[in-house]
Design a protein around this motif. Structure first.
Motif, short mmCIF file in Angstrom:
data_model
loop_
_atom_site.label_atom_id
_atom_site.label_comp_id
_atom_site.label_asym_id
_atom_site.label_seq_id
_atom_site.Cartn_x
_atom_site.Cartn_y
_atom_site.Cartn_z
N LEU A 489 13.89 -26.47 -29.71
CA LEU A 489 14.23 -25.29 -28.91
C LEU A 489 13.03 -24.94 -28.03
CD1 LEU A 489 15.24 -24.74 -32.11
CD2 LEU A 489 16.50 -22.94 -30.93
N THR A 490 13.28 -24.77 -26.74
CA THR A 490 12.22 -24.42 -25.79
C THR A 490 12.55 -23.07 -25.17
OG1 THR A 490 11.77 -26.74 -25.30
CG2 THR A 490 11.00 -25.12 -23.71
N VAL A 491 11.57 -22.15 -25.21
CA VAL A 491 11.73 -20.81 -24.63
C VAL A 491 10.79 -20.69 -23.45
CG1 VAL A 491 11.55 -18.33 -25.03
CG2 VAL A 491 12.36 -19.83 -26.86
N ALA A 492 11.32 -20.24 -22.32
CA ALA A 492 10.52 -20.05 -21.11
C ALA A 492 10.98 -18.77 -20.42
CB ALA A 492 10.67 -21.25 -20.17
N GLU A 493 10.19 -18.34 -19.42
CA GLU A 493 10.57 -17.22 -18.58
C GLU A 493 11.16 -17.78 -17.30
OE1 GLU A 493 11.04 -13.90 -16.31
OE2 GLU A 493 9.58 -15.38 -15.66
N LEU A 494 12.37 -17.34 -16.95
CA LEU A 494 13.13 -18.00 -15.89
C LEU A 494 12.39 -18.03 -14.56
CD1 LEU A 494 15.85 -19.35 -15.23
CD2 LEU A 494 16.66 -17.09 -14.50
N SER A 495 11.75 -16.94 -14.17
CA SER A 495 11.10 -16.88 -12.86
C SER A 495 9.69 -17.44 -12.88
CB SER A 495 11.05 -15.43 -12.38
OG SER A 495 10.21 -14.66 -13.23
N ASN A 496 9.17 -17.77 -14.06
CA ASN A 496 7.79 -18.23 -14.19
C ASN A 496 6.80 -17.23 -13.59
OD1 ASN A 496 8.11 -20.63 -15.61
ND2 ASN A 496 8.58 -21.79 -13.76
N ALA A 497 7.17 -15.95 -13.59
CA ALA A 497 6.29 -14.93 -13.00
C ALA A 497 5.92 -13.84 -13.98
CB ALA A 497 6.97 -14.32 -11.79
N ARG A 498 6.54 -13.82 -15.17
CA ARG A 498 6.28 -12.74 -16.12
C ARG A 498 5.68 -13.29 -17.41
NH1 ARG A 498 12.05 -9.43 -16.02
NH2 ARG A 498 12.28 -9.25 -13.76
N SER A 499 5.11 -12.40 -18.17
CA SER A 499 4.62 -12.73 -19.50
C SER A 499 5.00 -11.61 -20.45
CB SER A 499 3.09 -12.91 -19.49
OG SER A 499 2.46 -11.71 -19.10
N GLY A 500 5.00 -11.91 -21.74
CA GLY A 500 5.36 -10.90 -22.72
C GLY A 500 5.98 -11.50 -23.96
N ALA A 501 6.34 -10.61 -24.89
CA ALA A 501 6.85 -11.04 -26.19
C ALA A 501 8.37 -11.17 -26.17
CB ALA A 501 6.44 -10.04 -27.27
N TYR A 502 8.88 -11.90 -27.17
CA TYR A 502 10.32 -12.08 -27.34
C TYR A 502 10.64 -12.30 -28.81
CZ TYR A 502 8.99 -17.01 -27.62
OH TYR A 502 8.39 -18.19 -27.99
N LEU A 503 11.90 -12.11 -29.16
CA LEU A 503 12.40 -12.38 -30.51
C LEU A 503 13.33 -13.58 -30.45
CD1 LEU A 503 13.30 -8.84 -31.93
CD2 LEU A 503 11.70 -10.44 -32.92
N LEU A 504 12.97 -14.63 -31.19
CA LEU A 504 13.81 -15.82 -31.28
C LEU A 504 14.43 -15.87 -32.67
CD1 LEU A 504 14.90 -18.59 -30.40
CD2 LEU A 504 12.70 -19.58 -31.10
N THR A 505 15.75 -15.90 -32.71
CA THR A 505 16.47 -15.91 -33.99
C THR A 505 17.53 -17.00 -33.97
OG1 THR A 505 16.19 -13.51 -34.14
CG2 THR A 505 17.75 -14.53 -35.66
N VAL A 506 17.56 -17.81 -35.02
CA VAL A 506 18.61 -18.81 -35.19
C VAL A 506 19.38 -18.46 -36.45
CG1 VAL A 506 19.17 -21.23 -35.48
CG2 VAL A 506 17.21 -20.57 -34.06
N SER A 507 20.66 -18.21 -36.30
CA SER A 507 21.53 -17.84 -37.43
C SER A 507 22.59 -18.92 -37.62
CB SER A 507 22.21 -16.49 -37.18
OG SER A 507 21.25 -15.49 -36.91
N GLN A 508 22.98 -19.12 -38.86
CA GLN A 508 24.07 -20.07 -39.14
C GLN A 508 25.35 -19.27 -39.34
OE1 GLN A 508 23.35 -22.87 -42.24
NE2 GLN A 508 25.25 -23.98 -41.90
N ILE A 509 26.34 -19.57 -38.49
CA ILE A 509 27.60 -18.85 -38.54
C ILE A 509 28.52 -19.42 -39.62
CG2 ILE A 509 29.63 -18.19 -37.20
CD1 ILE A 509 27.90 -18.36 -34.70
N SER A 510 28.57 -20.73 -39.71
CA SER A 510 29.44 -21.37 -40.70
C SER A 510 28.91 -22.77 -40.96
CB SER A 510 30.90 -21.43 -40.22
OG SER A 510 31.00 -22.21 -39.04
N GLY A 511 29.53 -23.44 -41.94
CA GLY A 511 29.10 -24.80 -42.25
C GLY A 511 28.71 -24.93 -43.71
N PRO A 512 28.36 -26.12 -44.13
CA PRO A 512 28.08 -26.36 -45.55
C PRO A 512 26.89 -25.57 -46.07
CG PRO A 512 27.45 -28.25 -44.19
CD PRO A 512 28.25 -27.35 -43.33
N ALA A 513 25.90 -25.36 -45.23
CA ALA A 513 24.71 -24.67 -45.71
C ALA A 513 24.95 -23.18 -45.87
CB ALA A 513 23.54 -24.91 -44.77
N ALA A 514 25.97 -22.64 -45.16
CA ALA A 514 26.22 -21.21 -45.24
C ALA A 514 26.64 -20.81 -46.64
CB ALA A 514 27.30 -20.81 -44.23
#
Length: 659
Positions: A489-514
């Motif tokens: 997973l790659t996170v970037a700022e779309l305009s390449n002009a800003r900086s700052g913090a972000y929250l990255l969350t990956v959740s499992q909706i369904s599947g064997p591991a759920a």
């Protein structure tokens, strides 16, 4: 007869003589009168001559006003009357002005706010990665080299310090209030500096109203929304109400949108444990006019960033290296703007920049034909790192990544706080997924227009704004891998002009591991219940409190919170690591003042402050203040509230202890 005649003659002669004498007397009298008139006339003439001579010797008196010529009629309109100020805006500005500071780090400028805890709040992004800054106070004093002690991980509001307590008392420090108690339509004012302000400039003030309050649920922050319009060059702003109480603070990016972070939320986040919450080591951002860059094994290039505004054609770079290569300048849209060869030795490159960055400067070692063909000697020669010494006439920024794994690993269901350190930076993560599972990845931020890209396990997908969010700029992707494996997973700022913090969350909706996760969660809950039954007593509550009333006799405690221990009008705080937060609330009339003191076991005061009630309407109202205690171990401490004079009708002390 003769006698009678003689007598008659004598009589007649006497009359004649008498007449002659009278005539002589009259003649003499007339002569006297004539002489007197002549003398008077001569005297008057002599006096007039003397007076005329005196007037000639003395300056002539001003001519009577009645005889002066009238002034000419003015050609233009009459001058305007003298303006008279006043009102809520002037009051708010005058109250906050002593607490506003100008913060500078190199060419960067930001608005600072001195608070009673001995810190200076500032927009961390405005410091361009600097770890220390100079603070110019309102009284003319300059605090040099104050360190960045920490920051709110999600908004970028940093705090500098420490500031000596005697300095804080002289200013005085700003009083903080919880802006969430304001009603929409209330007058508010933004106060702060602009990027181009000189060292002796005064902060500017802008007026507006509170439009509403928006909750940012992912980061648990409240944002005060206003209709205040600011110039583009504003360097962060402080929001105050009509009484001069600070209700919000905002970095430049949010202030430009009319949004301010509530000081109630901000004060609770400015603690040392909030710094660097994300997993993995923190990178180092270096802004300087000289850099030494090394292209390590496996790297294709190294990068610098030029973000100085309005550079025109003044950017001049000198590159010294024993390894030939090339230099490329790429703008914020990823377009190549300039390219120049680098020779072995020294190369000078003039960058033809256009007004405002950011620009990425990419330096790549030269790859010979022998290397491309797989020549062993050439490959061995390139195994040694290529080093480039770069100097410039303008500040350049680079990110030095800490020694860590190539990519940070994520855990499903656990939010990761990441940060785009400088414009153009990207973060990359790895995650193990299972075939047949359905996963949702989201990037949420107050400061970025995020961009998310996922590849691996048979998946390649990208997204910009599908995640919605407070400003409809969040990213979200739902993936269904057909094969198990590692995704990137790659996170970037779309305009390449800003900086700052972000929250990255990956959740499992369904599947064997759920199902497995649900089973593990149920087992964990059952284990917790068994452990709770075995424990003799629960741990003390993290928050203790004390409530009371006020009257002519002073303050009196009336209600002790669960698990709390009162000492007079104070609370006994027993905290192993000495980290606790104090929230003081008082209700009273305008001008009522409560004083807070925290003393240690030796009786020394370690924290002190005040809560001032300001009620423009004249009725009683609520005032709150938040204080942070961060003392070494060695308690207990006593947190006590007092009042100099009657005026407070109700009060409360809450102490939140942090493990």
């Amino acid at each position: 007869m003769k006698v009678l005649m003689l007598t008659e003659r004598l009589r007649r002669g006497g009359l004649w003589l008498f007449a002659l004498l009278v005539a002589c007397a009259l003649t003499l009298s007339a002569c006297d009168l004539v002489g007197t008139d002549d003398e008077d006339q001569q005297d008057q003439q002599q006096q007039a001559a003397e007076q005329q001579q005196t007037q000639q010797e003395e300056p002539a008196p001003a001519a009577p006003a009645a005889r002066t010529a009238p002034p000419p009629e003015p050609s233009g309109p009459p001058p305007p009357p003298v303006a008279r100020g006043g009102g809520e805006g002037e009051l708010a500005y005058s109250i906050l002005f002593p607490s506003v500071a100008r913060v500078s780090a190199g060419s960067a400028t930001a608005t600072g706010l001195v608070i009673s805890e001995g810190f200076v709040l500032v927009d961390g992004a405005a410091l361009s990665g600097a770890t220390a800054a100079d603070v110019s106070l309102s009284n003319g004093e300059v605090l040099s080299g104050l360190q960045v002690l920490g920051q709110d991980a999600l908004t970028g509001i940093a705090y500098l310090g420490p500031v000596d307590s005697s300095t804080v008392r002289l200013l005085p420090a700003a009083r903080l209030g919880d802006g969430e108690g304001l009603r929409p339509g209330s007058s508010v004012y933004a106060i702060g500096y602009s990027i181009g302000d000189s060292a002796d400039a005064l902060p500017s003030v802008f007026s507006g109203i509170l439009s509403g309050i928006r909750e940012w649920t992912p980061g648990q922050r409240s944002l005060l929304r206003t209709d205040i319009s600011l110039p583009l060059e504003s360097a962060g702003m402080v929001l105050v109400d009509a009484s001069g109480t600070v209700v919000g603070v905002a970095p430049a990016s949010l202030a430009g949108l009319g949004m301010y972070v509530s000081t109630g939320d901000l004060a609770r986040s400015l603690r040392s444990e909030q710094v660097g919450v994300g997993a993995g080591p923190e990178p180092t951002v270096v802004t300087s006019m000289e850099h030494t860059l090394t292209v390590a094994e496996g790297q294709q290039s190294v990068s610098l960033f030029l973000s100085e505004p309005q550079m025109g054609d003044r950017a001049l770079i000198t590159v010294r290296s024993e390894t030939a290569g090339s230099l490329q300048m790429v703008d914020g849209d990823g377009e190549l703007r300039q390219e120049a060869p680098l020779v072995s030795g020294s190369t000078i490159v003039a960058l033809a920049t256009e007004s405002v960055g950011p620009y990425e400067i990419v330096i790549s070692p030269e790859r010979s034909d022998a290397m491309e063909s797989g020549d062993d000697e050439a490959s061995e020669a390139m195994s040694e790192p290529a080093t480039y010494r770069v100097s410039s006439n303008v500040p350049l920024t680079t990110v030095i990544e800490a020694e860590a794994e190539t990519f940070t690993s994520l855990t499903i269901g656990e939010p990761f706080i990441g940060r785009i350190d400088i414009a153009g930076d990207v973060d990359t993560f790895e995650l193990q997924v299972l075939a047949g599972g359905v996963y949702e990845a989201t990037v949420q931020s107050l400061l970025l227009d995020s961009f998310l890209f996922i590849e691996g396990a048979g998946i390649e997908a990208a997204d910009d704004n599908s995640g919605g969010g407070l400003f409809s700029l969040d990213s979200a992707l739902t993936i269904e891998p057909t094969v198990g494996g590692v995704i990137r997973l790659t996170v970037a700022e779309l305009s390449n002009a800003r900086s700052g913090a972000y929250l990255l969350t990956v959740s499992q909706i369904s599947g064997p591991a759920a199902a497995d996760a649900e089973s593990e969660e149920a087992m964990a809950e059952e284990g917790d219940a068994m452990m709770s039954a075995m424990l003799p007593a629960p741990a003390p509550p993290p928050t203790i409190s004390l409530r009371g009333i006020g009257n002519d006799s002073g303050l009196q405690a009336t209600l002790i919170g669960l698990g709390s221990q009162a000492i007079g009008n104070g609370l006994l705080v027993d905290d192993a690591d000495g980290a606790f937060e104090i929230i003081v609330s008082v209700i009273g009339g305008d001008g009522s003042l409560g004083r807070l003191t925290v003393t240690n076991s030796q009786g020394a005061v370690v924290v002190e402050g005040r809560v001032l009630v300001s009620c423009p309407s004249g009725d009683q109202c609520l005032a709150q203040a938040i204080f942070v205690g961060n003392e070494p171990a060695g308690g207990p401490w006593v947190v006590e509230l007092s009042a100099d004079e009657p005026g407070i009708s109700e009060w409360q002390i809450e102490v939140e202890r942090h493990e």
